[in-house]
Write an enzyme that holds these catalytic residues in place. Structure first.
Site, PDB file in Angstrom:
ATOM      1  N   LYS A   1     -12.900  -7.515  -8.525  1.00 22.63           N
ATOM      2  CA  LYS A   1     -13.513  -7.869  -7.238  1.00 22.63           C
ATOM      3  C   LYS A   1     -15.001  -8.016  -7.500  1.00 22.63           C
ATOM      4  CE  LYS A   1     -10.454  -5.158  -4.201  1.00 22.63           C
ATOM      5  NZ  LYS A   1     -10.290  -3.781  -3.667  1.00 22.63           N
TER       6      LYS A   1
ATOM      7  N   LYS B   1       0.859  -1.177   0.000  1.00 20.94           N
ATOM      8  CA  LYS B   1       0.000   0.000   0.000  1.00 20.94           C
ATOM      9  C   LYS B   1       0.900   1.233   0.000  1.00 20.94           C
ATOM     10  CE  LYS B   1      -4.156  -1.735   0.304  1.00 20.94           C
ATOM     11  NZ  LYS B   1      -5.231  -1.393  -0.636  1.00 20.94           N
TER      12      LYS B   1
HETATM   13  O1  NPG Z   1      -6.058  -9.490   0.973  1.00 19.12           O
HETATM   14  O2  NPG Z   1      -8.198  -9.321   1.214  1.00 19.12           O
HETATM   15  C1  NPG Z   1      -7.072  -8.822   1.096  1.00 19.12           C
HETATM   16  C2  NPG Z   1      -6.951  -7.314   1.109  1.00 19.12           C
HETATM   17  C3  NPG Z   1      -6.333  -6.789  -0.117  1.00 19.12           C
HETATM   18  O3  NPG Z   1      -5.442  -4.600  -0.123  1.00 19.12           O
HETATM   19  C4  NPG Z   1      -6.414  -5.300  -0.177  1.00 19.12           C
HETATM   20  N1  NPG Z   1      -7.627  -4.789  -0.287  1.00 19.12           N
HETATM   21  O4  NPG Z   1      -7.892  -1.621  -1.812  1.00 19.12           O
HETATM   22  O5  NPG Z   1      -7.682  -3.591  -2.607  1.00 19.12           O
HETATM   23  C5  NPG Z   1      -7.838  -2.833  -1.655  1.00 19.12           C
HETATM   24  C6  NPG Z   1      -7.845  -3.377  -0.253  1.00 19.12           C
HETATM   25  C7  NPG Z   1      -9.102  -3.152   0.512  1.00 19.12           C
HETATM   26  C8  NPG Z   1      -9.278  -3.812   1.673  1.00 19.12           C
HETATM   27  C9  NPG Z   1     -10.079  -2.310   0.094  1.00 19.12           C
HETATM   28  C10 NPG Z   1     -10.423  -3.641   2.419  1.00 19.12           C
HETATM   29  C11 NPG Z   1     -11.208  -2.143   0.829  1.00 19.12           C
HETATM   30  C12 NPG Z   1     -11.384  -2.797   1.986  1.00 19.12           C
END
Ligand code: NPG
Length: 363
Positions: free
Chosen positions: A256, A157
């Protein structure tokens, strides 16, 4: 999802502690407050998981809002046999309903979600997302740990003030690691020259650098960076994917199901990208084993040529809601049983439940 008879919808809220806190420019989470759905048909029952988070900081949806729209608008329509498409927006809520109905239908038919979607892989490469940490040492320790566990790709991130230096440090320590970054829309085109400094680190991609509606900005950035641009929040449907690709706004797409309204639309996004020669990967939303099982089915489609944010259960939950998904040589097995191929463990489910409500058709 054609004309299946649903006789009951159960809305269940759960609260699960995370193994480690997860921080991005879009959210900061210590525990997962999620909405689960269980639908009952005359032949079977099915489970759905809503990926909306507690706060509307990733997209506009959030779990209390999703709960409300399912209770008030989606469940009554489903129980009356009406189409959910009449309800605008709320893709994460709709995706959860679709997931539960699909699970029930496929269980009744003895068919796996993988086969239903057209999956071709029996296992998929596991990737892991690493949140923003307090300091570089903590980041390097986290990445070292995941690499030692066997993860085949790491996503970091990033946000303004936490980008070139941490990414450079991870790259220096892991020269051959498949590495990528995710900004959750934290930059603007004014940052283009700064972001171009990431080109030095041989990243697989930079994900969603700009706001979700800024397709032209992403197209301009794509012309200025060597690193491929991947879109996440911007891709809300197969039509949005087609437009983004036509504009040159992305060379890679994160899929997603929750963001696009369900696994069936997710497959259509995959198909659009595959036809355009655009590689895709499966994103993650801190799913329990239920959503993880469905994501593995999706990630088994042929166009998913990059490892996704599909990690082992232990990355987030111990215990997981289902039988845990474990890494084998950096890969996860795609479930093959009917429907999702997994169900919640009753003891875990009971211990994490905070609220249950059942809705039936009016007598
Ligand atoms: O491994 O499930 C996982 C999380 C991966 O970074 C991840 N998700 O922005 O993609 C994203 C982020 C996210 C997580 C976004 C939670 C929103 C909620």
């Amino acid at each position: 999802m054609g004309g299946v008879k649903v006789v009951e919808v159960e809305l269940r809220r759960i609260r699960m502690p995370l193994v480690a806190p997860f921080r991005s420019s879009a959210s900061s989470t210590l525990e997962r407050d999620a909405l689960l759905l269980r639908v009952v048909t005359p032949e079977a029952e099915g489970w759905g998981e809503c990926v909306a988070m507690a706060a509307p900081t990733y997209t506009a949806e959030y779990v209390d809002g999703a709960h409300h729209v399912v209770r008030t608008h989606l469940a009554p329509r489903l129980l009356a046999g009406h189409d959910l498409a009449a309800v605008k927006g709320h893709p994460m809520a709709k995706a959860a309903v679709e997931m539960a109905v699909l699970d029930a239908e496929l269980r009744a038919a003895g068919r796996s979600l993988k086969d239903h979607l057209g999956g071709v892989r029996v296992e998929v490469d596991a990737g892991v997302a690493v949140g923003i940490t307090d300091d570089l040492g903590a980041l390097l320790d986290a990445v070292d740990g995941y690499v030692a566990e066997g993860y085949r790709r790491v996503k970091l991130k990033v946000q303004p003030g936490w980008d070139v230096e941490p990414v450079g440090a991870v790259r220096a320590r892991h020269p051959d690691l498949l590495l990528q970054v995710d900004a959750n829309g934290a930059y603007t085109l004014a940052d283009a020259d700064h972001l171009a400094r990431l080109d030095a680190f041989d990243l697989a991609l930079i994900e969603q650098p700009f706001a979700d509606d800024d397709l032209l900005g992403h197209a301009e950035l794509a012309r200025r960076l060597r690193t491929p641009i991947c879109l996440d929040e911007s891709i809300t449907s197969a039509a949005a994917a087609a437009a983004a690709i036509a504009l040159g706004a992305c060379g890679v797409v994160n899929i997603k199901a929750g963001r696009v309204g369900g696994y069936l639309e997710a497959r259509r996004v995959h198909d659009v990208c595959q036809a355009a020669g655009v590689p895709v990967w499966c994103g993650g939303m801190l799913e329990t084993g239920l959503g993880r099982a469905a994501n593995l089915a999706l990630a088994s489609l042929p166009g998913f040529t990059l490892p996704g944010d599909v990690s082992a259960s232990a990355r987030y939950y111990d215990p997981d809601l289902t039988k845990p998904f474990v890494l084998h040589d950096g890969r996860l097995a795609v479930p093959t049983g009917p429907g999702l191929g997994v169900t919640p463990r009753p003891d875990v489910l009971a211990s994490v439940t905070t609220d249950v409500e059942r809705i039936r058709p009016p007598a």
